[in-house]
Design a protein around this motif. Sequence first.
Motif, PDB file in Angstrom:
ATOM      1  N   ALA A  47      -0.937   5.061  -8.281  1.00 24.28           N
ATOM      2  CA  ALA A  47      -0.140   4.797  -7.436  1.00 24.28           C
ATOM      3  C   ALA A  47       0.812   3.915  -7.904  1.00 24.28           C
ATOM      4  CB  ALA A  47      -0.420   4.430  -5.971  1.00 24.28           C
ATOM      5  N   PHE A  48       2.177   4.206  -7.434  1.00 28.60           N
ATOM      6  CA  PHE A  48       3.148   3.671  -7.896  1.00 28.60           C
ATOM      7  C   PHE A  48       4.158   3.068  -6.655  1.00 28.60           C
ATOM      8  CE2 PHE A  48       2.326   6.468 -11.163  1.00 28.60           C
ATOM      9  CZ  PHE A  48       2.420   5.736 -12.139  1.00 28.60           C
ATOM     10  N   VAL A  49       4.531   1.751  -6.824  1.00 24.41           N
ATOM     11  CA  VAL A  49       5.151   1.200  -5.368  1.00 24.41           C
ATOM     12  C   VAL A  49       6.287   0.284  -6.007  1.00 24.41           C
ATOM     13  CG1 VAL A  49       3.066   0.929  -4.040  1.00 24.41           C
ATOM     14  CG2 VAL A  49       3.670  -0.956  -5.308  1.00 24.41           C
ATOM     15  N   SER A  50       7.241  -0.145  -5.258  1.00 24.91           N
ATOM     16  CA  SER A  50       8.337  -0.944  -5.714  1.00 24.91           C
ATOM     17  C   SER A  50       7.744  -2.210  -5.142  1.00 24.91           C
ATOM     18  CB  SER A  50       9.404  -0.724  -4.670  1.00 24.91           C
ATOM     19  OG  SER A  50       9.303  -0.913  -3.332  1.00 24.91           O
ATOM     20  N   PRO A  51       8.500  -3.262  -5.745  1.00 21.98           N
ATOM     21  CA  PRO A  51       8.129  -4.756  -5.609  1.00 21.98           C
ATOM     22  C   PRO A  51       8.043  -5.013  -4.049  1.00 21.98           C
ATOM     23  CG  PRO A  51       9.600  -4.563  -7.443  1.00 21.98           C
ATOM     24  CD  PRO A  51       9.478  -3.474  -7.013  1.00 21.98           C
ATOM     25  N   THR A  52       8.981  -4.676  -3.239  1.00 26.73           N
ATOM     26  CA  THR A  52       9.230  -4.914  -1.849  1.00 26.73           C
ATOM     27  C   THR A  52       7.985  -4.182  -1.124  1.00 26.73           C
ATOM     28  OG1 THR A  52      11.439  -4.965  -1.988  1.00 26.73           O
ATOM     29  CG2 THR A  52      10.545  -4.607   0.075  1.00 26.73           C
ATOM     30  N   VAL A  53       7.739  -3.010  -1.519  1.00 24.35           N
ATOM     31  CA  VAL A  53       6.657  -2.527  -0.693  1.00 24.35           C
ATOM     32  C   VAL A  53       5.490  -3.053  -0.989  1.00 24.35           C
ATOM     33  CG1 VAL A  53       5.274  -0.232  -0.734  1.00 24.35           C
ATOM     34  CG2 VAL A  53       7.594  -0.099  -0.436  1.00 24.35           C
ATOM     35  N   ASP A  54       5.099  -3.664  -2.323  1.00 24.58           N
ATOM     36  CA  ASP A  54       4.047  -3.989  -2.848  1.00 24.58           C
ATOM     37  C   ASP A  54       3.797  -5.564  -1.957  1.00 24.58           C
ATOM     38  OD1 ASP A  54       1.695  -4.073  -4.426  1.00 24.58           O
ATOM     39  OD2 ASP A  54       2.568  -6.061  -5.403  1.00 24.58           O
ATOM     40  N   ARG A  55       4.778  -6.140  -1.765  1.00 26.08           N
ATOM     41  CA  ARG A  55       4.701  -7.382  -1.018  1.00 26.08           C
ATOM     42  C   ARG A  55       4.123  -7.262   0.445  1.00 26.08           C
ATOM     43  NH1 ARG A  55       8.689  -9.677   1.909  1.00 26.08           N
ATOM     44  NH2 ARG A  55      10.193  -8.174   1.039  1.00 26.08           N
ATOM     45  N   LEU A  56       5.105  -6.134   1.031  1.00 26.27           N
ATOM     46  CA  LEU A  56       4.821  -5.701   2.453  1.00 26.27           C
ATOM     47  C   LEU A  56       3.412  -5.031   2.702  1.00 26.27           C
ATOM     48  CD1 LEU A  56       8.418  -4.844   3.475  1.00 26.27           C
ATOM     49  CD2 LEU A  56       7.258  -6.970   4.062  1.00 26.27           C
ATOM     50  N   TYR A  57       3.180  -4.197   1.845  1.00 29.60           N
ATOM     51  CA  TYR A  57       2.181  -3.223   2.203  1.00 29.60           C
ATOM     52  C   TYR A  57       1.031  -2.872   0.985  1.00 29.60           C
ATOM     53  CZ  TYR A  57       5.535  -1.696   5.653  1.00 29.60           C
ATOM     54  OH  TYR A  57       6.641  -1.795   6.547  1.00 29.60           O
ATOM     55  N   GLY A  58       1.330  -3.931  -0.064  1.00 32.89           N
ATOM     56  CA  GLY A  58       0.221  -3.765  -1.167  1.00 32.89           C
ATOM     57  C   GLY A  58      -1.236  -3.760  -0.926  1.00 32.89           C
ATOM     58  N   GLU A  59      -1.533  -4.909  -0.017  1.00 35.97           N
ATOM     59  CA  GLU A  59      -2.748  -5.241   0.241  1.00 35.97           C
ATOM     60  C   GLU A  59      -3.415  -4.070   0.929  1.00 35.97           C
ATOM     61  OE1 GLU A  59      -5.348  -8.604   2.829  1.00 35.97           O
ATOM     62  OE2 GLU A  59      -3.540  -9.139   1.917  1.00 35.97           O
ATOM     63  N   ARG A  60      -2.572  -3.380   2.098  1.00 38.92           N
ATOM     64  CA  ARG A  60      -3.089  -2.324   2.925  1.00 38.92           C
ATOM     65  C   ARG A  60      -3.376  -1.143   2.072  1.00 38.92           C
ATOM     66  NH1 ARG A  60       1.178  -2.027   7.771  1.00 38.92           N
ATOM     67  NH2 ARG A  60      -0.099  -0.225   8.277  1.00 38.92           N
ATOM     68  N   LEU A  61      -2.463  -0.979   1.242  1.00 35.30           N
ATOM     69  CA  LEU A  61      -2.547   0.355   0.446  1.00 35.30           C
ATOM     70  C   LEU A  61      -3.786   0.254  -0.454  1.00 35.30           C
ATOM     71  CD1 LEU A  61      -1.614   2.938  -0.982  1.00 35.30           C
ATOM     72  CD2 LEU A  61      -0.324   1.640  -2.629  1.00 35.30           C
ATOM     73  N   ARG A  62      -3.856  -0.942  -1.037  1.00 34.13           N
ATOM     74  CA  ARG A  62      -5.385  -1.192  -1.963  1.00 34.13           C
ATOM     75  C   ARG A  62      -6.521  -0.962  -1.255  1.00 34.13           C
ATOM     76  NH1 ARG A  62      -1.274  -3.889  -4.095  1.00 34.13           N
ATOM     77  NH2 ARG A  62      -0.684  -3.891  -6.432  1.00 34.13           N
ATOM     78  N   ALA A  63      -6.434  -1.529   0.103  1.00 39.43           N
ATOM     79  CA  ALA A  63      -7.532  -1.368   1.057  1.00 39.43           C
ATOM     80  C   ALA A  63      -7.868   0.001   1.305  1.00 39.43           C
ATOM     81  CB  ALA A  63      -7.459  -2.343   2.204  1.00 39.43           C
ATOM     82  N   TYR A  64      -6.883   0.784   1.884  1.00 35.11           N
ATOM     83  CA  TYR A  64      -6.823   2.131   2.094  1.00 35.11           C
ATOM     84  C   TYR A  64      -7.546   3.083   0.743  1.00 35.11           C
ATOM     85  CZ  TYR A  64      -5.697   6.792   4.196  1.00 35.11           C
ATOM     86  OH  TYR A  64      -6.071   7.906   4.626  1.00 35.11           O
ATOM     87  N   LEU A  65      -7.203   2.920  -0.200  1.00 33.46           N
ATOM     88  CA  LEU A  65      -7.484   3.551  -1.258  1.00 33.46           C
ATOM     89  C   LEU A  65      -8.875   3.197  -1.766  1.00 33.46           C
ATOM     90  CD1 LEU A  65      -4.541   3.501  -3.779  1.00 33.46           C
ATOM     91  CD2 LEU A  65      -5.371   5.477  -2.414  1.00 33.46           C
ATOM     92  N   THR A  66      -9.364   2.030  -1.610  1.00 34.08           N
ATOM     93  CA  THR A  66     -10.717   1.592  -1.592  1.00 34.08           C
ATOM     94  C   THR A  66     -11.688   2.311  -0.447  1.00 34.08           C
ATOM     95  OG1 THR A  66     -10.101  -0.693  -2.608  1.00 34.08           O
ATOM     96  CG2 THR A  66     -12.391  -0.303  -1.600  1.00 34.08           C
ATOM     97  N   GLY A  67     -11.048   2.548   0.642  1.00 34.91           N
ATOM     98  CA  GLY A  67     -12.031   3.204   1.562  1.00 34.91           C
ATOM     99  C   GLY A  67     -12.008   4.791   1.420  1.00 34.91           C
ATOM    100  N   ALA A  68     -10.910   5.373   0.818  1.00 36.12           N
ATOM    101  CA  ALA A  68     -10.897   6.711   0.630  1.00 36.12           C
ATOM    102  C   ALA A  68     -11.397   7.220  -0.744  1.00 36.12           C
ATOM    103  CB  ALA A  68      -9.428   7.167   0.813  1.00 36.12           C
ATOM    104  N   LEU A  69     -11.420   6.450  -1.690  1.00 35.08           N
ATOM    105  CA  LEU A  69     -11.970   6.866  -2.790  1.00 35.08           C
ATOM    106  C   LEU A  69     -12.890   6.116  -3.657  1.00 35.08           C
ATOM    107  CD1 LEU A  69      -8.365   7.566  -4.508  1.00 35.08           C
ATOM    108  CD2 LEU A  69      -9.985   9.161  -3.732  1.00 35.08           C
ATOM    109  N   ALA A  70     -13.776   6.743  -4.503  1.00 37.46           N
ATOM    110  CA  ALA A  70     -14.807   6.162  -5.172  1.00 37.46           C
ATOM    111  C   ALA A  70     -14.158   4.898  -6.125  1.00 37.46           C
ATOM    112  CB  ALA A  70     -15.587   7.131  -6.064  1.00 37.46           C
ATOM    113  N   PRO A  71     -14.890   3.911  -6.557  1.00 43.01           N
ATOM    114  CA  PRO A  71     -14.440   2.998  -7.427  1.00 43.01           C
ATOM    115  C   PRO A  71     -14.129   3.467  -8.797  1.00 43.01           C
ATOM    116  CG  PRO A  71     -16.349   2.413  -6.283  1.00 43.01           C
ATOM    117  CD  PRO A  71     -16.578   3.734  -5.949  1.00 43.01           C
TER     118      PRO A  71
END
Length: 391
Positions: A47-71
């Motif tokens: 995944a690739f995100v802008s700095p602004t998106v990472d600041r606003l939604y980065g934590e949610r994105l990483r949590a989502y991918l953690t739940g959706a995909l294997a480590p």
Amino acid sequence: MGVREDAGGFDLRAPDGTRYRVDLTTGVLDPGNGLLAGYVAGRRVVAFVSPTVDRLYGERLRAYLTGALAPGQWSVHVIPTGEHRKTLASVERVCALAKADGLDRHGVMLAVGGGIVADVVGFAASIYARGIRYIKVNTTLVGQVDVGVGVKTGVNALHTKNMFGAYHPAHASLNDPAFLATLPHREIRCGLAEIVKMAVILDGDLFGALERHPDVFRRPDDEGGAEREHPHGELEQYVLRTSMRLMMEELCPNLREHDLARLVDFGHTFSPVVETAGEHRLEHGEAVAVDMALSAHLARLLGLADEETCERIVALLRRIGLPVFDPGTCTPDLMTQALRASWQRRGRKLHLVVPTGIGKSAFVEELADLPQEVLVAAIEALAADGGRGDA
């Protein structure tokens, strides 16, 4: 063939057999929303995100991918944005990061951000291992109504906007209107420019709605009022869905631009030079607004549109807060240069889109059909309309 709309978005099937879907959803990064998870299931994701998106939604994105995909099956990278970063070097950097993370030909590049992130990552996906899947999660208004519904990717090169690129349909394009609640007003205005474009050329009802509500998508809390309880209510849904549908219907029969006369190029003849000659001082949507205002005056002076049509277009752009004139770039020399560059790019035909009424448009096909004195008169009229708009 054509575009089919349903409650969850749009399906497009082009005459050449190309098919893709554009989804509309809410809470796209919520753990209970399985839409994105379904598209990435079983695949390695970079995944690739802008700095602004990472600041606003980065934590949610990483949590989502953690739940959706294997480590170990996913990674997230922050990449710089801005038109000056929309380059081949950025594309190569995206490819290098993907290769370092072991992205295989069955994997997915995931772009979460605005149009620049989608363009760069999409082009990278089109050339990585001769083409792999990519997914767009569009977080800006421009991204949702323009970049997110088409198949073009590209970067700037050789002093030319989008000189290099590819037609590469996304594996999925996901749009969540809730993202719009965190956009600065300037970004909202830029997205509205692309919506005005579609309204002027194709839909008088949409244009009328924008005239009545030029502040659509803007949040009252930024002006000191209470935050809107429903930031994407019925009006926003109508404007968003209508502009997306119109764009997709217009693109569908000519998806790869075999016909270079395209109504969706309204606002995109003079704007590339306004952007590049101004060293991207104006955002893309702002340059498109200047182009639309200039094209409206040209239509009036050529007798293709009446004065009221011209005045309504320019007035709406100004009420939204968009510029209608840029003194640094709206010069006869530079605008003539823009015309000749478009003429060359479009196969020695001008194909200049001009309004002939609200919701109606036509082409000025030949350079000779647009005398220099008419162009100069239109620029002078724009200057009289005044400055940078109401922003």
